[in-house]
Design a protein around this motif. Structure first.
Motif, PDB file in Angstrom:
ATOM      1  N   LEU A  73     -31.934 -16.001 -22.023  1.00 35.58           N
ATOM      2  CA  LEU A  73     -33.173 -16.186 -21.270  1.00 35.58           C
ATOM      3  C   LEU A  73     -33.478 -17.682 -21.214  1.00 35.58           C
ATOM      4  O   LEU A  73     -33.490 -18.354 -22.247  1.00 35.58           O
ATOM      5  CB  LEU A  73     -34.304 -15.435 -21.970  1.00 35.58           C
ATOM      6  CG  LEU A  73     -35.643 -15.268 -21.272  1.00 35.58           C
ATOM      7  CD1 LEU A  73     -35.480 -14.600 -19.923  1.00 35.58           C
ATOM      8  CD2 LEU A  73     -36.573 -14.444 -22.165  1.00 35.58           C
ATOM      9  N   GLN A  75     -33.374 -19.157 -24.835  1.00 37.65           N
ATOM     10  CA  GLN A  75     -33.769 -18.226 -25.903  1.00 37.65           C
ATOM     11  C   GLN A  75     -32.782 -17.079 -25.965  1.00 37.65           C
ATOM     12  O   GLN A  75     -32.587 -16.352 -24.993  1.00 37.65           O
ATOM     13  CB  GLN A  75     -35.177 -17.688 -25.649  1.00 37.65           C
ATOM     14  CG  GLN A  75     -35.710 -16.801 -26.762  1.00 37.65           C
ATOM     15  CD  GLN A  75     -37.108 -16.289 -26.471  1.00 37.65           C
ATOM     16  OE1 GLN A  75     -37.470 -16.016 -25.332  1.00 37.65           O
ATOM     17  NE2 GLN A  75     -37.915 -16.150 -27.511  1.00 37.65           N
ATOM     18  N   TYR A 133     -35.381 -24.863 -21.887  1.00 35.90           N
ATOM     19  CA  TYR A 133     -35.093 -24.253 -23.174  1.00 35.90           C
ATOM     20  C   TYR A 133     -34.320 -22.958 -22.937  1.00 35.90           C
ATOM     21  O   TYR A 133     -34.458 -22.311 -21.913  1.00 35.90           O
ATOM     22  CB  TYR A 133     -36.377 -23.904 -23.925  1.00 35.90           C
ATOM     23  CG  TYR A 133     -37.129 -25.083 -24.495  1.00 35.90           C
ATOM     24  CD1 TYR A 133     -38.046 -25.788 -23.716  1.00 35.90           C
ATOM     25  CD2 TYR A 133     -36.936 -25.477 -25.817  1.00 35.90           C
ATOM     26  CE1 TYR A 133     -38.742 -26.854 -24.240  1.00 35.90           C
ATOM     27  CE2 TYR A 133     -37.639 -26.548 -26.350  1.00 35.90           C
ATOM     28  CZ  TYR A 133     -38.540 -27.230 -25.559  1.00 35.90           C
ATOM     29  OH  TYR A 133     -39.238 -28.289 -26.084  1.00 35.90           O
ATOM     30  N   PHE A 145     -44.988 -23.189 -19.773  1.00 41.92           N
ATOM     31  CA  PHE A 145     -43.690 -22.567 -19.544  1.00 41.92           C
ATOM     32  C   PHE A 145     -43.718 -21.653 -18.331  1.00 41.92           C
ATOM     33  O   PHE A 145     -44.740 -21.024 -18.019  1.00 41.92           O
ATOM     34  CB  PHE A 145     -43.287 -21.727 -20.762  1.00 41.92           C
ATOM     35  CG  PHE A 145     -42.850 -22.531 -21.950  1.00 41.92           C
ATOM     36  CD1 PHE A 145     -43.778 -23.084 -22.813  1.00 41.92           C
ATOM     37  CD2 PHE A 145     -41.501 -22.740 -22.209  1.00 41.92           C
ATOM     38  CE1 PHE A 145     -43.383 -23.830 -23.905  1.00 41.92           C
ATOM     39  CE2 PHE A 145     -41.086 -23.473 -23.312  1.00 41.92           C
ATOM     40  CZ  PHE A 145     -42.027 -24.013 -24.160  1.00 41.92           C
ATOM     41  N   PHE A 188     -38.638 -29.858 -18.905  1.00 40.17           N
ATOM     42  CA  PHE A 188     -37.774 -29.386 -19.992  1.00 40.17           C
ATOM     43  C   PHE A 188     -37.103 -28.078 -19.596  1.00 40.17           C
ATOM     44  O   PHE A 188     -37.659 -27.286 -18.832  1.00 40.17           O
ATOM     45  CB  PHE A 188     -38.593 -29.109 -21.264  1.00 40.17           C
ATOM     46  CG  PHE A 188     -39.472 -30.255 -21.693  1.00 40.17           C
ATOM     47  CD1 PHE A 188     -40.720 -30.435 -21.122  1.00 40.17           C
ATOM     48  CD2 PHE A 188     -39.051 -31.142 -22.663  1.00 40.17           C
ATOM     49  CE1 PHE A 188     -41.539 -31.482 -21.497  1.00 40.17           C
ATOM     50  CE2 PHE A 188     -39.858 -32.201 -23.057  1.00 40.17           C
ATOM     51  CZ  PHE A 188     -41.097 -32.365 -22.479  1.00 40.17           C
ATOM     52  N   PHE A 228     -35.931 -20.858 -20.017  1.00 38.26           N
ATOM     53  CA  PHE A 228     -37.300 -21.222 -19.692  1.00 38.26           C
ATOM     54  C   PHE A 228     -37.366 -22.671 -19.238  1.00 38.26           C
ATOM     55  O   PHE A 228     -36.835 -23.566 -19.905  1.00 38.26           O
ATOM     56  CB  PHE A 228     -38.216 -21.059 -20.911  1.00 38.26           C
ATOM     57  CG  PHE A 228     -38.476 -19.644 -21.302  1.00 38.26           C
ATOM     58  CD1 PHE A 228     -37.752 -19.059 -22.329  1.00 38.26           C
ATOM     59  CD2 PHE A 228     -39.453 -18.894 -20.658  1.00 38.26           C
ATOM     60  CE1 PHE A 228     -37.993 -17.745 -22.701  1.00 38.26           C
ATOM     61  CE2 PHE A 228     -39.696 -17.587 -21.022  1.00 38.26           C
ATOM     62  CZ  PHE A 228     -38.969 -17.011 -22.050  1.00 38.26           C
ATOM     63  N   ASN A 253     -34.265 -12.260 -29.985  1.00 35.72           N
ATOM     64  CA  ASN A 253     -34.898 -12.335 -31.304  1.00 35.72           C
ATOM     65  C   ASN A 253     -34.737 -13.699 -31.963  1.00 35.72           C
ATOM     66  O   ASN A 253     -34.728 -13.794 -33.190  1.00 35.72           O
ATOM     67  CB  ASN A 253     -34.352 -11.238 -32.223  1.00 35.72           C
ATOM     68  CG  ASN A 253     -34.642  -9.861 -31.668  1.00 35.72           C
ATOM     69  OD1 ASN A 253     -35.742  -9.581 -31.214  1.00 35.72           O
ATOM     70  ND2 ASN A 253     -33.634  -9.004 -31.658  1.00 35.72           N
ATOM     71  N   ARG A 254     -34.607 -14.719 -31.152  1.00 37.24           N
ATOM     72  CA  ARG A 254     -34.484 -16.077 -31.687  1.00 37.24           C
ATOM     73  C   ARG A 254     -35.565 -16.965 -31.087  1.00 37.24           C
ATOM     74  O   ARG A 254     -36.208 -16.632 -30.102  1.00 37.24           O
ATOM     75  CB  ARG A 254     -33.106 -16.650 -31.328  1.00 37.24           C
ATOM     76  CG  ARG A 254     -31.933 -15.844 -31.858  1.00 37.24           C
ATOM     77  CD  ARG A 254     -31.699 -16.078 -33.326  1.00 37.24           C
ATOM     78  NE  ARG A 254     -31.321 -17.450 -33.591  1.00 37.24           N
ATOM     79  CZ  ARG A 254     -30.077 -17.924 -33.502  1.00 37.24           C
ATOM     80  NH1 ARG A 254     -29.103 -17.137 -33.122  1.00 37.24           N
ATOM     81  NH2 ARG A 254     -29.828 -19.179 -33.793  1.00 37.24           N
ATOM     82  N   GLY A 255     -35.737 -18.112 -31.678  1.00 39.42           N
ATOM     83  CA  GLY A 255     -36.657 -19.095 -31.118  1.00 39.42           C
ATOM     84  C   GLY A 255     -36.032 -19.812 -29.949  1.00 39.42           C
ATOM     85  O   GLY A 255     -34.928 -19.501 -29.519  1.00 39.42           O
ATOM     86  N   LEU A 256     -36.773 -20.774 -29.444  1.00 41.83           N
ATOM     87  CA  LEU A 256     -36.287 -21.542 -28.301  1.00 41.83           C
ATOM     88  C   LEU A 256     -35.407 -22.700 -28.762  1.00 41.83           C
ATOM     89  O   LEU A 256     -35.744 -23.408 -29.702  1.00 41.83           O
ATOM     90  CB  LEU A 256     -37.462 -22.103 -27.497  1.00 41.83           C
ATOM     91  CG  LEU A 256     -38.055 -21.176 -26.454  1.00 41.83           C
ATOM     92  CD1 LEU A 256     -38.763 -20.017 -27.105  1.00 41.83           C
ATOM     93  CD2 LEU A 256     -38.984 -21.938 -25.534  1.00 41.83           C
ATOM     94  N   LYS A 268     -42.027 -18.106 -16.600  1.00 40.83           N
ATOM     95  CA  LYS A 268     -41.883 -16.763 -17.166  1.00 40.83           C
ATOM     96  C   LYS A 268     -40.478 -16.488 -17.661  1.00 40.83           C
ATOM     97  O   LYS A 268     -40.246 -15.480 -18.327  1.00 40.83           O
ATOM     98  CB  LYS A 268     -42.278 -15.714 -16.130  1.00 40.83           C
ATOM     99  CG  LYS A 268     -43.763 -15.683 -15.835  1.00 40.83           C
ATOM    100  CD  LYS A 268     -44.134 -14.506 -14.959  1.00 40.83           C
ATOM    101  CE  LYS A 268     -45.649 -14.423 -14.789  1.00 40.83           C
ATOM    102  NZ  LYS A 268     -46.041 -13.234 -13.985  1.00 40.83           N
TER     103      LYS A 268
END
Lengths: 113, 114
Positions: free
Chosen positions: A88, A38, A36, A103, A34, A90, A41-44, A105
């Motif tokens: 960012l 980010q 993702y 995940f 996967f 992941f 200050n938000r989710g993935l 880093k």
């Protein structure tokens, strides 16, 4: 045990240039992979996944990733970077049936205007 | 269809206090996962729950941490007697089945322990 490595803490790329964010993984069985993203200050947010089938996976916002079993890699790519891609990123792996996502880093992508 | 909801978004606790983090999964989802993100690190799996059952808690610290997902209401991650090392972002994800490739993440709760 499953693990993910993202060898670059930061990737800088000029707007309009192609980008690559690297990911290698280790699992003892078949991997589910996967990517993702980010934002601060938000989710993935889910970008794309490889479960089975075609090694080239296309996802959201023009991103794609190629599963390479021999190199145990799943690099994220985009042909032409946008400033809004700065975030960012992941990479994550699940060994089939393990329930857990592991995940990396994270890699900070900066797209320079 | 609302996404995964987490509250509070920010939580400040003094050392020794209790922290309670809530997660409301997406409608129709009965599987919940909790992850912790320490500064400069990726997310680490903590626990996987289904309604009224803990399926996998292999990532949970043995002491002070507990999680539940009752028949009614949100999932709760509870941290007793918080310490500064508990300061992190805690993310919840939900899925409609036990297939993790259908996980949807919430915005997270940022816990600061002073």
């Amino acid at each position: 045990a499953q693990s993910v490595a993202q060898p670059e803490d930061q990737v800088n790329v000029a707007e309009g240039n192609p980008l690559t964010v690297k990911c290698t993984y280790s699992v003892s069985g078949n991997p589910y992979l996967f990517w993702y993203v980010q934002y601060p200050n938000r989710g993935l947010q889910f970008l794309l996944k490889y479960i089975t089938g075609d090694n080239l996976v296309k996802g959201s916002y023009g991103f794609e990733a190629e599963f390479n079993k021999s190199q145990t890699s799943f690099h994220l790519k985009k042909p032409s970077a946008l400033v809004s891609d700065s975030a960012l990123y992941f990479c994550a792996v699940e060994e089939a049936g393990s329930y857990q996502l592991t995940f990396g880093k994270g890699t900070k992508l900066s797209v320079i205007p | 269809n609302a996404g995964v909801m987490q509250n509070p978004r920010h939580l400040v606790r003094r050392r020794g206090q209790e922290a309670r983090l809530r997660c409301s999964p997406m409608k129709g989802h009965s599987h919940v996962y909790w992850y912790r993100q320490l500064p400069e690190e990726g997310l680490k799996f903590m626990v996987y729950l289904q309604k009224e059952n803990i399926i996998d808690e292999s990532g949970m610290p043995k002491e002070r941490f507990s999680a539940e997902f009752p028949k009614e209401g949100p999932s709760i991650l509870r941290i007793q007697q918080v310490v500064r090392g508990d300061s992190a972002a805690y993310f919840c994800a939900s899925s409609p089945t036990d297939r993790t490739y259908e996980q949807y993440f919430g915005p997270g709760t940022r816990l600061t322990v002073t």
